[in-house]
Scaffold this active site. Structure first.
Site, short mmCIF file in Angstrom:
data_model
loop_
_atom_site.label_atom_id
_atom_site.label_comp_id
_atom_site.label_asym_id
_atom_site.label_seq_id
_atom_site.Cartn_x
_atom_site.Cartn_y
_atom_site.Cartn_z
N HIS A 40 2.80 -11.10 -8.35
CA HIS A 40 3.53 -9.84 -8.07
C HIS A 40 3.30 -8.85 -9.23
CE1 HIS A 40 7.14 -7.99 -5.79
NE2 HIS A 40 6.47 -7.04 -6.40
N ARG A 60 5.19 -6.96 0.45
CA ARG A 60 6.25 -7.96 0.30
C ARG A 60 5.81 -9.24 1.02
NH1 ARG A 60 7.81 -5.36 -3.32
NH2 ARG A 60 9.82 -4.32 -3.57
P1 NDP Z 1 6.42 4.82 1.08
O1 NDP Z 1 7.80 4.80 1.59
O2 NDP Z 1 5.95 6.01 0.32
O3 NDP Z 1 5.39 4.61 2.29
C1 NDP Z 1 5.64 3.74 3.35
C2 NDP Z 1 4.57 3.93 4.41
O4 NDP Z 1 4.74 2.91 5.40
C3 NDP Z 1 4.66 5.27 5.14
O5 NDP Z 1 3.38 5.77 5.42
C4 NDP Z 1 5.38 4.91 6.44
O6 NDP Z 1 5.09 5.76 7.55
C5 NDP Z 1 4.82 3.53 6.70
N1 NDP Z 1 5.69 2.76 7.58
C6 NDP Z 1 6.98 2.40 7.40
N2 NDP Z 1 7.44 1.72 8.46
C7 NDP Z 1 6.42 1.67 9.35
C8 NDP Z 1 6.28 1.11 10.65
N3 NDP Z 1 7.29 0.48 11.26
N4 NDP Z 1 5.09 1.25 11.27
C9 NDP Z 1 4.07 1.90 10.68
N5 NDP Z 1 4.14 2.45 9.44
C10 NDP Z 1 5.30 2.33 8.79
O7 NDP Z 1 6.25 3.50 0.19
P2 NDP Z 1 5.27 3.24 -1.05
O8 NDP Z 1 3.89 3.59 -0.64
O9 NDP Z 1 5.80 3.85 -2.28
O10 NDP Z 1 5.43 1.64 -1.22
C11 NDP Z 1 5.14 0.76 -0.18
C12 NDP Z 1 5.66 -0.64 -0.52
O11 NDP Z 1 4.85 -1.24 -1.51
C13 NDP Z 1 7.07 -0.70 -1.12
O12 NDP Z 1 8.05 -0.60 -0.11
C14 NDP Z 1 7.08 -2.04 -1.81
O13 NDP Z 1 7.58 -3.04 -0.96
C15 NDP Z 1 5.59 -2.31 -2.10
N6 NDP Z 1 5.33 -2.35 -3.54
C16 NDP Z 1 4.77 -3.49 -4.09
C17 NDP Z 1 4.48 -3.55 -5.43
C18 NDP Z 1 3.83 -4.73 -6.03
O14 NDP Z 1 3.73 -4.83 -7.25
N7 NDP Z 1 3.33 -5.67 -5.23
C19 NDP Z 1 4.76 -2.41 -6.31
C20 NDP Z 1 5.31 -1.27 -5.65
C21 NDP Z 1 5.58 -1.26 -4.31
P3 NDP Z 1 5.52 7.31 7.55
O15 NDP Z 1 4.54 7.97 6.58
O16 NDP Z 1 5.29 7.75 8.94
O17 NDP Z 1 6.93 7.35 7.08
C1 OXD Z 2 8.31 -2.39 -6.33
C2 OXD Z 2 7.79 -3.67 -6.80
O1 OXD Z 2 8.79 -2.33 -5.21
O2 OXD Z 2 7.60 -3.82 -8.03
O3 OXD Z 2 8.24 -1.42 -7.09
O4 OXD Z 2 7.50 -4.56 -6.00
#
Ligand code: NDP
Ligand code: OXD
Length: 306
Positions: A269, A221
């Site tokens: 994006h 993001r």
């Molecule tokens: P998940 O919820 O599966 O994974 C999130 C990861 O981040 C976990 O490993 C979590 O740790 C870690 N995390 C969360 N908070 C913290 C913190 N404070 N400190 C350290 N680690 C942290 O999410 P996804 O992998 O599915 O997606 C990640 C992000 O990607 C989405 O939230 C979205 O914003 C973005 N995204 C962007 C897209 C684009 O087109 N640009 C498309 C899709 C998604 P833990 O394993 O310990 O819980």
């Molecule tokens: C998502 C994105 O969060 O598209 O899936 O950014």
């Protein structure tokens, strides 16, 4: 069972048809103000009015992985909030990030510039050992990206909230190990959810801890990155560039310095798009599972923020 669909900037008809085909017993309609109460909602960036009116929802299915925009709204406490759980996104994310890392590592921008001037020249091979990649967030997308980078034999570090073991990846976790993770990293990939803890996580103080000549890839993001701090660190020579897919303001405004910056690559994006068929199949399966009282993956902890 009634399902309501409220997704801003998304053509409703193909989703409605797909959901009706996948859930033949359900009544699926696009939401409009005053619509009858539904049991489940399929949403992307709905207005607050949607939740104010839809007070009987058992499930709220976000057609994206990130729920930061959704969690800004006042939601009904009884509804389970469910994010997309991969649904074809992790392979796209792995493609995008591997492409960006390899393009940078192999200096393909430089070769492209040479071709434009008819120049035939070699660059010295670089060593992967000098390009450790650090993936922040080892969830559904981050773990897939970390594994894909290992296939190309980059040293890979991973940072998550709780400790995680991913084969071949050096794991760091929690605030206590963040500085060590940054110090061990030259190419930083952000795949964190946007929460109060992660907003502005890439700022002068943290990016300065990356190895000299560092590179930033933000596919999570825009609000994870303090844009002016990135520009200042590129100007100072501490960082040598960035590939950015997400921005604090989207679409990226005309005249923004990122558009023309020679060391910054911008994409709109698009690193991992929501795929309609995969998403409908996943959501339909989860609606049926919820109705039968079964556990489902991808439930959001609304207090934690992801
Ligand atoms: P998940 O919820 O599966 O994974 C999130 C990861 O981040 C976990 O490993 C979590 O740790 C870690 N995390 C969360 N908070 C913290 C913190 N404070 N400190 C350290 N680690 C942290 O999410 P996804 O992998 O599915 O997606 C990640 C992000 O990607 C989405 O939230 C979205 O914003 C973005 N995204 C962007 C897209 C684009 O087109 N640009 C498309 C899709 C998604 P833990 O394993 O310990 O819980
Ligand atoms: C998502 C994105 O969060 O598209 O899936 O950014």
């Amino acid at each position: 069972m009634n399902i309501t669909f409220c997704c801003t900037n998304t053509k409703a008809e193909p989703w409605l048809q797909g959901l009706r085909a996948a859930l033949p017993g359900a009544h699926v309609e696009e939401w409009s103000p005053g619509a009858p109460s539904a049991d489940h909602a399929v949403v992307w960036a709905p207005p607050q009015q949607f939740f104010d009116e839809q007070s009987q929802l058992r499930g709220v299915f976000n057609i994206g992985a990130g729920v930061d925009a959704l969690l800004k709204l006042r939601l009904q406490a009884q509804a389970s909030v469910v994010r997309l759980d991969d649904a074809g996104m992790s392979v796209q994310m792995a493609e995008y990030v591997c492409h960006a890392v390899i393009r940078h590592f192999r200096e393909f921008d430089g070769y492209e510039a040479d071709v434009k001037t008819g120049k035939w020249s070699y660059r010295k091979p670089r060593s992967r050992a000098d390009f450790p990649v650090g993936v922040m967030g080892l969830g559904v997308l981050g773990e897939r990206v970390a594994r894909a980078l290992r296939v190309f034999e980059f040293p890979v570090n991973g940072w998550s909230r709780s400790a995680k073991a991913v084969e071949g990846v050096r794991g760091f976790s929690g605030a206590a190990q963040f500085n060590d993770f940054l110090a061990a990293t030259k190419v930083l990939v952000c795949l964190l959810p946007l929460t109060p803890d992660t907003r502005d996580i890439m700022r002068r103080e943290t990016l300065s801890r990356l190895q000299h000549g560092g590179y930033v890839i933000n596919v999570a993001r825009g609000a994870h990155l303090v844009e002016e701090d990135l520009l200042a660190l590129i100007d100072s020579g501490h960082l040598c560039g960035a590939t950015l897919d997400v921005f604090r303001t989207e679409p990226l405004p005309g005249g923004h310095p990122f558009w023309q910056h020679p060391q910054i690559t911008v994409t709109p994006h698009t690193s991992a798009r929501t795929l309609r068929e995969e998403s409908i199949a996943q959501i339909a399966g989860k609606i049926l599972a919820l109705e039968q009282g079964q556990a489902i993956a991808g439930r959001v902890d609304t207090l934690r923020g992801y």
